[in-house]
Design a protein around this motif. Sequence first.
Motif, PDB file in Angstrom:
ATOM      1  N   LEU A  50       0.822  -1.202   0.000  1.00  0.00           N
ATOM      2  CA  LEU A  50       0.000   0.000   0.000  1.00  0.00           C
ATOM      3  C   LEU A  50       0.860   1.258   0.000  1.00  0.00           C
ATOM      4  O   LEU A  50       0.538   2.264  -0.631  1.00  0.00           O
ATOM      5  CB  LEU A  50      -0.933   0.010   1.218  1.00  0.00           C
ATOM      6  N   LYS A  51       1.975   1.195   0.727  1.00  0.00           N
ATOM      7  CA  LYS A  51       2.876   2.352   0.809  1.00  0.00           C
ATOM      8  C   LYS A  51       3.752   2.470  -0.436  1.00  0.00           C
ATOM      9  O   LYS A  51       4.119   3.564  -0.849  1.00  0.00           O
ATOM     10  CB  LYS A  51       3.761   2.231   2.055  1.00  0.00           C
ATOM     11  N   ASP A  52       4.118   1.317  -1.020  1.00  0.00           N
ATOM     12  CA  ASP A  52       5.030   1.309  -2.160  1.00  0.00           C
ATOM     13  C   ASP A  52       4.646   0.159  -3.088  1.00  0.00           C
ATOM     14  O   ASP A  52       4.874  -1.006  -2.763  1.00  0.00           O
ATOM     15  CB  ASP A  52       6.470   1.139  -1.673  1.00  0.00           C
ATOM     16  N   PRO A  53       4.051   0.448  -4.241  1.00  0.00           N
ATOM     17  CA  PRO A  53       3.620  -0.628  -5.154  1.00  0.00           C
ATOM     18  C   PRO A  53       4.752  -1.541  -5.608  1.00  0.00           C
ATOM     19  O   PRO A  53       4.498  -2.671  -6.036  1.00  0.00           O
ATOM     20  CB  PRO A  53       3.027   0.143  -6.346  1.00  0.00           C
ATOM     21  N   ALA A  54       6.002  -1.083  -5.515  1.00  0.00           N
ATOM     22  CA  ALA A  54       7.140  -1.910  -5.903  1.00  0.00           C
ATOM     23  C   ALA A  54       7.571  -2.854  -4.780  1.00  0.00           C
ATOM     24  O   ALA A  54       8.451  -3.698  -4.988  1.00  0.00           O
ATOM     25  CB  ALA A  54       8.320  -1.034  -6.314  1.00  0.00           C
ATOM     26  N   ALA A  55       6.981  -2.719  -3.600  1.00  0.00           N
ATOM     27  CA  ALA A  55       7.322  -3.583  -2.465  1.00  0.00           C
ATOM     28  C   ALA A  55       6.465  -4.841  -2.524  1.00  0.00           C
ATOM     29  O   ALA A  55       5.933  -5.207  -3.562  1.00  0.00           O
ATOM     30  CB  ALA A  55       7.125  -2.824  -1.160  1.00  0.00           C
ATOM     31  N   GLY A  56       6.348  -5.522  -1.391  1.00  0.00           N
ATOM     32  CA  GLY A  56       5.504  -6.717  -1.328  1.00  0.00           C
ATOM     33  C   GLY A  56       6.264  -8.009  -1.300  1.00  0.00           C
ATOM     34  O   GLY A  56       5.665  -9.080  -1.377  1.00  0.00           O
ATOM     35  N   TYR A  57       7.605  -7.955  -1.195  1.00  0.00           N
ATOM     36  CA  TYR A  57       8.385  -9.187  -1.060  1.00  0.00           C
ATOM     37  C   TYR A  57       9.280  -9.099   0.175  1.00  0.00           C
ATOM     38  O   TYR A  57       9.450  -8.027   0.778  1.00  0.00           O
ATOM     39  CB  TYR A  57       9.210  -9.470  -2.316  1.00  0.00           C
ATOM     40  N   ALA A  58       9.864 -10.228   0.558  1.00  0.00           N
ATOM     41  CA  ALA A  58      10.683 -10.308   1.768  1.00  0.00           C
ATOM     42  C   ALA A  58      12.087  -9.787   1.469  1.00  0.00           C
ATOM     43  O   ALA A  58      12.900 -10.476   0.858  1.00  0.00           O
ATOM     44  CB  ALA A  58      10.743 -11.746   2.270  1.00  0.00           C
ATOM     45  N   ASN A  87       4.841 -10.065  -4.708  1.00  0.00           N
ATOM     46  CA  ASN A  87       5.479  -9.467  -5.874  1.00  0.00           C
ATOM     47  C   ASN A  87       6.669 -10.312  -6.325  1.00  0.00           C
ATOM     48  O   ASN A  87       7.820  -9.858  -6.288  1.00  0.00           O
ATOM     49  CB  ASN A  87       5.931  -8.041  -5.531  1.00  0.00           C
ATOM     50  N   PRO A  88       6.431 -11.552  -6.771  1.00  0.00           N
ATOM     51  CA  PRO A  88       7.561 -12.407  -7.167  1.00  0.00           C
ATOM     52  C   PRO A  88       8.345 -11.859  -8.347  1.00  0.00           C
ATOM     53  O   PRO A  88       9.570 -12.002  -8.397  1.00  0.00           O
ATOM     54  CB  PRO A  88       6.903 -13.748  -7.492  1.00  0.00           C
ATOM     55  N   SER A  89       7.674 -11.215  -9.290  1.00  0.00           N
ATOM     56  CA  SER A  89       8.412 -10.660 -10.427  1.00  0.00           C
ATOM     57  C   SER A  89       9.324  -9.533  -9.971  1.00  0.00           C
ATOM     58  O   SER A  89      10.449  -9.381 -10.476  1.00  0.00           O
ATOM     59  CB  SER A  89       7.444 -10.171 -11.512  1.00  0.00           C
ATOM     60  N   GLY A  90       8.871  -8.730  -9.007  1.00  0.00           N
ATOM     61  CA  GLY A  90       9.698  -7.656  -8.482  1.00  0.00           C
ATOM     62  C   GLY A  90      10.934  -8.180  -7.781  1.00  0.00           C
ATOM     63  O   GLY A  90      12.040  -7.634  -7.954  1.00  0.00           O
ATOM     64  N   LEU A  91      10.779  -9.245  -7.007  1.00  0.00           N
ATOM     65  CA  LEU A  91      11.944  -9.820  -6.346  1.00  0.00           C
ATOM     66  C   LEU A  91      12.879 -10.458  -7.361  1.00  0.00           C
ATOM     67  O   LEU A  91      14.108 -10.336  -7.246  1.00  0.00           O
ATOM     68  CB  LEU A  91      11.510 -10.843  -5.296  1.00  0.00           C
ATOM     69  N   ALA A  92      12.316 -11.137  -8.359  1.00  0.00           N
ATOM     70  CA  ALA A  92      13.170 -11.747  -9.384  1.00  0.00           C
ATOM     71  C   ALA A  92      14.014 -10.683 -10.084  1.00  0.00           C
ATOM     72  O   ALA A  92      15.220 -10.875 -10.311  1.00  0.00           O
ATOM     73  CB  ALA A  92      12.315 -12.510 -10.397  1.00  0.00           C
ATOM     74  N   VAL A 111       7.548 -17.714 -10.410  1.00  0.00           N
ATOM     75  CA  VAL A 111       6.244 -18.357 -10.594  1.00  0.00           C
ATOM     76  C   VAL A 111       5.150 -17.329 -10.339  1.00  0.00           C
ATOM     77  O   VAL A 111       5.203 -16.589  -9.351  1.00  0.00           O
ATOM     78  CB  VAL A 111       6.089 -19.557  -9.639  1.00  0.00           C
ATOM     79  N   GLU A 112       4.161 -17.302 -11.218  1.00  0.00           N
ATOM     80  CA  GLU A 112       3.036 -16.375 -11.095  1.00  0.00           C
ATOM     81  C   GLU A 112       1.715 -17.141 -11.147  1.00  0.00           C
ATOM     82  O   GLU A 112       1.680 -18.322 -11.484  1.00  0.00           O
ATOM     83  CB  GLU A 112       3.064 -15.334 -12.213  1.00  0.00           C
ATOM     84  N   GLY A 113       0.648 -16.400 -10.863  1.00  0.00           N
ATOM     85  CA  GLY A 113      -0.695 -16.956 -10.985  1.00  0.00           C
ATOM     86  C   GLY A 113      -1.449 -17.040  -9.682  1.00  0.00           C
ATOM     87  O   GLY A 113      -2.668 -17.251  -9.674  1.00  0.00           O
TER      88      GLY A 113
END
Length: 560
Positions: A50-58, A87-92, A111-113
């Motif tokens: 919510l704070k940063d759309p590019a976040a969401g991963y560990a 956000n797996p694509s962001g971490l990749a 992996v997505e979906g």
Amino acid sequence: MTPLRIGNASGFYGDRFDAMREMLTGGELDVLTGDYLAELTMLILGRDRLKDPAAGYARTFLRQLEECLGLAQERGVRLVTNAGGLNPSGLADAVRKLADRLGVPVRVAHVEGDDLTAAHPGSLAAHAYLGGFGIAECLRAGADVVVTGRVTDAALVTGPAAAHFGWQPGEYDRLAGAVVAGHVLECGTQATGGNYAFFKERAGDVRRPGFPLAEVHEDGSCVITKHPGTGGFVDVGTVTAQLLYETGGARYAGPDVTARLDTIRLTQDGPDRVRIDGVRGEAPPPTLKVGLNRLGGFRNEVAFVLTGLDIEAKAALVREQMTDALAKSPPAEVRWDLVRTDKSDAETEETASAVLRLVVRDADQAVVGRPLSGAAIELALAGYPGFHVLAPPGKGAPYGVFDAVYVPQGEVGHEAVLDDGRRIPVPPAHDSLVLEDLPEPEAPEPLPQPRTRRVPLGLVAGARSGDKGGNANVGVWVRSDEAWRWLVHTLTVDRFRELLPETAELGVERHVLPNLRALNFVVEGILGAGVAAQHRFDPQAKALGEWLRSRHLDIPEDLL
């Protein structure tokens, strides 16, 4: 074919930072996994996004790779993790940038979906639990690092095993064996002496347990062990404890296979080695579980300390005062809990004191913020004798709610996204079987009427407990056939409710697992709307099993 050595370096987001290096340098490995996700973690990552759309991963995973990516590449160890979170694509992409900066040539796939948030309005994060075949496709295409979002914890093992041995969908016994191995590994050091009921009985150093690994064989059997010289220990008891963690009945369902926990055979295979074999598998259910996380509102709490005499009267007084003070704008939910930790004629002030907890919840932060803190603090000189609180209440913090829903497997677009951008669709299971509980197996003959002593259950039985949404499970096991004959006839649902009065009005299911000499109890609704709602004193039911072990009942003297 030689076994595939799969290690674990993380059981949760925040686990031991040095574990990745320890596992890479401590011994032989083919694959190193890391489990960073839990129901609560998905909510935390959702708030980050919510704070940063590019976040969401560990982000911890990236920091670990700073010092370990080159090491993994040198040793030929492939990394598989669910640290991608939302956000797996962001971490990749972040891993690729890190690899370029470090000068380490690696192929990164993801992996997505799993993300179904758009289909569930009002949810902060809605993610399906995917299986392991997307991971397998990434590895078959040559990936050195595979990043996923919300897959099942066991998929981190089933995916590498399927890729290595060439398993296909429908090889249920092999896949079920890998699921069981993955379930043992997923919580890291809980399989090597961490959080273990009988930790006092072992000569092994449990101050810093080593992380576990599984030697997985082509037929799906495995040996659970750890690197030589690391702390902790691996025996039938530690593996049994972890097998019971956060499970329900004998059928342990997943996207690729339903593993039959009642078919597991455990054998001590040498020091710090436990063989798991005999696991049977069945077709998975036709649906996938989807975890829905949403913000439930705001909560605040204050803990009043009541010392010495007249505890009940002091509690009644402050309840009346606070109720009057909050009457102008009462919170939607108000809960009081009096915790009687006080002792008569106590030698310290702390042991002479009880705690009265007030928890309030409301959709409006303003309702649970200043009105509560003001009302509580204004009683400082106008309340019960000895008035004080453990800490001043704050502004009110948001809390989350977890729900599980189910969607047909075919509605989820599971895909492996390779390093070069190619996408490989992963089809849903081609067979399925609606999940049903198994009938309770026939119990062994009860012990003859023995002489008994009234002592804690934990003198003969171990336990491990945990959370699944609003439910909790308590797995109880014993270590001899004689003790099993006693336990299975003694610890009924009614007796369980007697020993844990908090469960008396709740639904309780008992599942019997003779091969493990274990009973697994599922308590419905004890955690309210899940861990993020902080419904009770122990919001994840981590110590519910230890409470059960502390309760007294008549136990045969021959078992003591």
